[in-house]
Design a protein around this motif. Structure first.
Motif, PDB file in Angstrom:
ATOM      1  N   PRO A  99       0.682  -1.469  -0.273  1.00 12.75           N
ATOM      2  CA  PRO A  99      -0.143   0.086   0.447  1.00 12.75           C
ATOM      3  C   PRO A  99       0.963   1.106   0.019  1.00 12.75           C
ATOM      4  O   PRO A  99       0.432   2.137  -0.600  1.00 12.75           O
ATOM      5  N   SER A 100       1.939   0.770   0.774  1.00 16.65           N
ATOM      6  CA  SER A 100       2.482   2.768   0.405  1.00 16.65           C
ATOM      7  C   SER A 100       3.400   2.981  -0.738  1.00 16.65           C
ATOM      8  O   SER A 100       3.128   2.312  -1.828  1.00 16.65           O
ATOM      9  N   PRO A 101       3.239   4.668  -1.081  1.00 20.92           N
ATOM     10  CA  PRO A 101       3.557   4.836  -2.174  1.00 20.92           C
ATOM     11  C   PRO A 101       5.104   4.636  -2.344  1.00 20.92           C
ATOM     12  O   PRO A 101       5.547   5.348  -3.297  1.00 20.92           O
ATOM     13  N   HIS A 102       5.710   5.017  -1.186  1.00 17.38           N
ATOM     14  CA  HIS A 102       7.056   4.607  -1.086  1.00 17.38           C
ATOM     15  C   HIS A 102       7.890   3.577  -1.022  1.00 17.38           C
ATOM     16  O   HIS A 102       9.595   3.380  -1.171  1.00 17.38           O
TER      17      HIS A 102
ATOM     18  N   ILE B 185       6.039  -3.669  -3.421  1.00 16.04           N
ATOM     19  CA  ILE B 185       6.472  -4.225  -4.112  1.00 16.04           C
ATOM     20  C   ILE B 185       4.751  -3.663  -4.730  1.00 16.04           C
ATOM     21  O   ILE B 185       3.426  -3.929  -3.565  1.00 16.04           O
ATOM     22  N   SER B 186       4.462  -3.251  -5.677  1.00 15.73           N
ATOM     23  CA  SER B 186       3.257  -2.847  -7.056  1.00 15.73           C
ATOM     24  C   SER B 186       2.603  -3.823  -6.565  1.00 15.73           C
ATOM     25  O   SER B 186       2.578  -5.170  -7.118  1.00 15.73           O
ATOM     26  N   PRO B 187       0.880  -3.722  -6.152  1.00 16.13           N
ATOM     27  CA  PRO B 187      -0.246  -4.643  -6.202  1.00 16.13           C
ATOM     28  C   PRO B 187      -0.029  -5.910  -8.133  1.00 16.13           C
ATOM     29  O   PRO B 187      -0.211  -6.448  -7.441  1.00 16.13           O
ATOM     30  N   SER B 188       0.720  -5.182  -8.750  1.00 19.77           N
ATOM     31  CA  SER B 188       0.379  -5.570 -10.180  1.00 19.77           C
ATOM     32  C   SER B 188       0.988  -6.344 -10.349  1.00 19.77           C
ATOM     33  O   SER B 188       1.411  -7.874 -11.101  1.00 19.77           O
ATOM     34  N   VAL B 189       2.308  -5.895  -9.402  1.00 22.34           N
ATOM     35  CA  VAL B 189       3.873  -7.137  -9.348  1.00 22.34           C
ATOM     36  C   VAL B 189       3.408  -8.224  -8.398  1.00 22.34           C
ATOM     37  O   VAL B 189       3.401  -9.280  -8.916  1.00 22.34           O
TER      38      VAL B 189
END
Ligand SMILES: CSCCC(=O)C(=O)COP(=O)(O)O
Length: 422
Positions: free
Chosen positions: A271-274, A277-281
C-alpha cells in the motif's frame, strides 16, 4: 544476445542525482563495483553487469512539496546472475535495495529464458470455467464465515446453504487451519457431500477450495491427501509461504486441481507509495507466473479498498499482460511461453449493489466473491447467493438493479440492506 530481466523502481529523493543512483543500483546489485576493476577483469565481468535502461525524473511543480520529487528507474539484470526461480530474482532485484530509503518496485519483466522455467496456471481461467461448465457469465464465489471453533455438522450446514444459493465456488476462510474439530479430510468429505446434495437442487457444479496449511515441507503431501479425499480446489496463503512454494505446488503433476491464491499479508507489502512492491507485481505478475489459477485481491469498491487503477493493472496482468520484456525479446521462443490467464477475484466487503461496478470494470472475466454479503443477507444465506445471481443476471441484461429487484425479493432485500453504488 544475453538475456535480461527488467526491474522498474520509483525512487523518491529531494536532491539525489537519480542517474548516479541508477548506476549505483545496476552495479551494486550485480558485480558490486565497476570503475575500480582492471580492464581484463571488466571483460570477464561484463556479462554479469546490470545495465541502466531508463531514468525518468519527475521534478515537483511549484505547488508540490519537495518530497514529491521522484524518478522511475529501469535496470536490466543479466539472467546469468540468478537461478530460474522467483526467490533468486526477487533477492537480486529488491533484496537489500528494498531497505535502502524510499524506493518501491513498480514493475518486473521477465526474459524468455527466465519465463521458460515456469508453466504458469495449470487450469487458468478457461480451465476453471471448463470444470464448472459455465462460459457465459461471471462466476460467483462465497466464503465460509465464522467457522473457527465450529464442529463438522455446523460446517456442513453452512456449506449447503451457500451452495443452495447458486454459487459456483466456495472457499474456506483463510484462517481455518488444520484443527481437531474440522480436520482436512473430514471437512472435505462432508462439504463435498453437501455440494452433491445442493447440486441435485441447483443443477450446478461447484468447486470447494479447501485451505492448504501446515509446515511447508508437508504441503505437497497434504495437497495430495486432500485430492484423495475428494477435494476439487485448493486455497493457499501464498505470501505467508512464498511464491516458490506456490510454484512447486502448481508444477507438481500429481496436484491435479485448481489453486486459488489468497492475498493475506499483502497489505504489509504494497500500500505505501514509497516502499514495497506494487500490487500488479505482487498480486498480478508473480501470482500468475507462480501458477495461481485464481487470485483474490482487495477491490476498489468494498471494505478493504485498493485504488481502481491498481485493480485494473492487476486485472490486465492476470488476464492478458505479456510477462516478457522487449529488451532481450525472442519472439519465436516467447510464442511457446504464453501462460494461461489467472482468474481475477476482487474481494472484501462485496454486496449485490456493487455488481454493476464490478462488471463495468472486469466484464465477464471475473469472479464476484463475498462472505458477509452472502451470509449477512436478512433472508439468510441461500437468499444471499440468489441476490448475487440476480444482480449478475440483471447487469448482464442491461437492467437497472432497482427495476430487476421489483420481481426479485432477494435482490430487493439486499438493496434495502446495503444499497447500490453507482
Ligand atoms: C482482501 S481480499 C480477501 C477476501 C476474503 O478472504 C474475505 O474473507 C472477504 O470477506 P467479506 O466478508 O468481506 O466478503
Amino acid at each position: 544476445m544475453s538475456a535480461y530481466c527488467l526491474a522498474t523502481y520509483r525512487s523518491f529523493d529531494e536532491k539525489a542525482d537519480f542517474h548516479k543512483k541508477a548506476t549505483g543500483i545496476a552495479v551494486g546489485l550485480t558485480v558490486g563495483s565497476w570503475t575500480e576493476l582492471p580492464e581484463a577483469q571488466k571483460a570477464q565481468m561484463e556479462k554479469h553487469l546490470g545495465k541502466v535502461v531508463y531514468v525518468e525524473v519527475h521534478e515537483p511543480g511549484p505547488e508540490e512539496p519537495a518530497s514529491g520529487r521522484y524518478a522511475d528507474i529501469t535496470i536490466a539484470y543479466p539472467d546469468v546472475n540468478f537461478s530460474r526461480d522467483i526467490p533468486a530474482l526477487l533477492v537480486t532485484v529488491f533484496g537489500k535495495l528494498s531497505m535502502d530509503g524510499k524506493i518501491k518496485l513498480i514493475d518486473l519483466k521477465f526474459s524468455t529464458d527466465f519465463l521458460a522455467g515456469f508453466s504458469g496456471p495449470k487450469f487458468g481461467m478457461q480451465g476453471v470455467r471448463d470444470i464448472l461448465g459455465v462460459h457465459d457469465r461471471p462466476l460467483l464465489m462465497s466464503i465460509f464465515k465464522s467457522v473457527v471453533g465450529y464442529e463438522l455438522p455446523a460446517l456442513r450446514e453452512q456449506f449447503y446453504l451457500q451452495a443452495a444459493g447458486g454459487v459456483d465456488l466456495i472457499k474456506d476462510d483463510e484462517i481455518l487451519f488444520e484443527n481437531p474439530l474440522t480436520p482436512l479430510e473430514k471437512r472435505i468429505e462432508i462439504c463435498m457431500e453437501a455440494a452433491a446434495q445442493a447440486s441435485k437442487e441447483t443443477g450446478q457444479k461447484l468447486l470447494y477450495a479447501v485451505n492448504l496449511t501446515g509446515p511447508t515441507s508437508k504441503l505437497a503431501a497434504q495437497a495430495k491427501k486432500a485430492i484423495n479425499a475428494g477435494a476439487n480446489a485448493l486455497l493457499f496463503n501464498v505470501l505467508a509461504y512464498g511464491f516458490d512454494v506456490l510454484h512447486e505446488l502448481s508444477a507438481d503433476p500429481e496436484i491435479t486441481i485448481p489453486i486459488m491464491a489468497h492475498p493475506a499479508m499483502a497489505g504489509a507489502t504494497y500500500p505505501s507509495p514509497h516502499y514495497g512492491i506494487s500490487p500488479s507485481v505482487l498480486l498480478g505478475k508473480l501470482m500468475r507466473l507462480a501458477g495461481a489459477d485464481l487470485v483474490l485481491f482487495p477491490s476498489p469498491y468494498g471494505s478493504v479498498v485498493m485504488p481502481r487503477e491498481e485493480n485494473l493493472a492487476i486485472k490486465h496482468v492476470l488476464l492478458t499482460g505479456d510477462l516478457h520484456n522487449d529488451y532481450s525479446y525472442n519472439a519465436s521462443a516467447d510464442a511457446q511461453l504464453k501462460l494461461a490467464a489467472s482468474f481475477p477475484v476482487p474481494s472484501a466487503g462485496i454486496h449485490p449493489g456493487l455488481v454493476p461496478l464490478i462488471l463495468r470494470d472486469f466484464g465477464q472475466d471475473v469472479i464476484v466473491n463475498a462472505g458477509g454479503g452472502i451470509h449477512g443477507h436478512p433472508l439468510g444465506t441461500i437468499a444471499g447467493g440468489r441476490a448475487f445471481r440476480q444482480a449478475i443476471d440483471a447487469t448482464l441484461q442491461g437492467i437497472q438493479l432497482r427495476d430487476y429487484a421489483q420481481n426479485h425479493p432477494e435482490l430487493q432485500s439486499a438493496i434495502d440492506t446495503w444499497g447500490i453504488r453507482e
